[in-house]
Design a protein around this motif. Sequence first.
Motif, PDB file in Angstrom:
ATOM      1  N   VAL A 104     -42.194 121.329 -23.379  1.00  0.00           N
ATOM      2  CA  VAL A 104     -42.899 121.998 -24.603  1.00  0.00           C
ATOM      3  C   VAL A 104     -42.905 123.327 -24.603  1.00  0.00           C
ATOM      4  O   VAL A 104     -43.079 124.027 -23.565  1.00  0.00           O
ATOM      5  N   PHE A 140     -47.010 116.610 -30.072  1.00  0.00           N
ATOM      6  CA  PHE A 140     -46.634 117.992 -30.130  1.00  0.00           C
ATOM      7  C   PHE A 140     -45.706 117.929 -31.454  1.00  0.00           C
ATOM      8  O   PHE A 140     -44.488 117.810 -31.382  1.00  0.00           O
ATOM      9  N   ALA A 175     -44.815 111.608 -26.277  1.00  0.00           N
ATOM     10  CA  ALA A 175     -44.381 113.168 -26.053  1.00  0.00           C
ATOM     11  C   ALA A 175     -44.498 113.565 -27.307  1.00  0.00           C
ATOM     12  O   ALA A 175     -44.688 114.952 -27.707  1.00  0.00           O
ATOM     13  N   ASP A 186     -41.359 121.473 -30.845  1.00  0.00           N
ATOM     14  CA  ASP A 186     -41.838 122.206 -29.856  1.00  0.00           C
ATOM     15  C   ASP A 186     -41.700 121.419 -28.673  1.00  0.00           C
ATOM     16  O   ASP A 186     -42.495 121.680 -27.660  1.00  0.00           O
ATOM     17  N   VAL A 187     -41.128 120.146 -28.771  1.00  0.00           N
ATOM     18  CA  VAL A 187     -41.131 119.206 -27.476  1.00  0.00           C
ATOM     19  C   VAL A 187     -39.734 118.532 -27.343  1.00  0.00           C
ATOM     20  O   VAL A 187     -39.192 118.368 -28.374  1.00  0.00           O
TER      21      VAL A 187
END
Length: 121
Positions: free
Chosen positions: A112, A80, A76, A88-89
């Motif tokens: 996100v 990003f 994850a 952004d995550v």
Amino acid sequence: MWVRLQRIYPTTSPWPQEATTPLPCSAGGAWAAELVMGVYRCVAAVDDNGDPATCEQVFNDAEKLLSDAAAMRQAALCCFPATEEGPDVLAGEYRPIGPNGGCGGGQMLVTVRFTECCPTP
């Protein structure tokens, strides 16, 4: 392993706070997508004779499931990359699933941030 979309919502500052009204892109408006990432695998269970899994089998399964959780967090966060505004995550809580019927795993919420701007004609 799977990833599914849970919801999309308008966001405001501080991110990922939900906005009550979406802002246009020119005013810094953004959206957040909540994804559920999960993994499910075979784990030791009661055998055909009714004997429980050994301590070693249970320990090995736990080690694999914790490794799966770490891999999901890493995936994850690596997929990003951060922008000038910051990350952004957001990798959220990991929740175990099972064991049930010789299967076990876990799932994690991933949020996100993205902008949704219409292209100019």
